[in-house]
Enzyme design. Sequence first.
Site, short mmCIF file in Angstrom:
data_model
loop_
_atom_site.label_atom_id
_atom_site.label_comp_id
_atom_site.label_asym_id
_atom_site.label_seq_id
_atom_site.Cartn_x
_atom_site.Cartn_y
_atom_site.Cartn_z
N LYS A 11 58.91 63.15 64.40
CA LYS A 11 60.07 62.51 63.79
C LYS A 11 59.66 61.25 63.03
CE LYS A 11 63.31 59.16 64.10
NZ LYS A 11 63.23 57.74 64.48
N ASP A 59 65.86 64.16 64.42
CA ASP A 59 66.21 63.17 65.41
C ASP A 59 67.42 63.70 66.20
OD1 ASP A 59 68.20 63.02 63.52
OD2 ASP A 59 68.56 60.90 63.89
#
Length: 212
Positions: free
Chosen positions: A122, A140
């Site tokens: 991420k 996310d």
Amino acid sequence: MSRHPARIQKICQILKTRYPDVKTQLNHRNAFQLLVATILSAQCTDRQVNAVTPNLFAQLKTPEDFARAPIETIETLIHSTGFFHNKAKNIQNCARMLMERFDGKVPDTIDELIQLPGVGRKTANVVLGAVFGIPGMVVDTHVARISQRLGLTSSKDPVKIESDLMDIIPKSKWNDFSLWLIYFGRAVCNARKPDCPNCFLTHLCPYPDKRI
DNA sequence: CTCCCGATAT
DNA sequence: ATATCAGGAG
């Protein structure tokens, strides 16, 4: 390819109309600052990160500064973002690895970025997209939740979700798509109380008025 | 899988 | 009181 190409195309078109000029909300002046800010953003709001970074980057400017600083100094400066022991240690070791292996510069490949302490896929994809303009799907908590609600993935594994989304979204839209879902997730399709009655994607969503 | 953790909204 | 927030490591 896509299992619902027309629906997905409409979703993208509407999101682009609603959020035409998306960009990271993490304030930063350079690649290193964005890397640090993104590490700090784990399980923490962007607002909280932006509240600490001005003073943090006033005290510590370079990877060398972070590498040399007493760990307690970093902990104090980032305390309000939570997980401050882990984050401080990761940021310091990240700065040290940048100096030792990457000439003090933030690398521009995901394989190199995820070697850095505290940097997973991420965080790496945030930096790749925002700093280097390299396509990446940022998964996310918002992107994971909304992808599930929209039926774009059936997985809960962020790596599988990232793969599923890359299969159905054109590569040129990966960075914007992630940000569209994040903006949308904050404003409408939030975790606790999604505003389905006022949602502009309800007619394209297989799970209106439901929770996942 | 568990742990890390403060700030905020509900 | 509890859930959630631009997750990552052991």
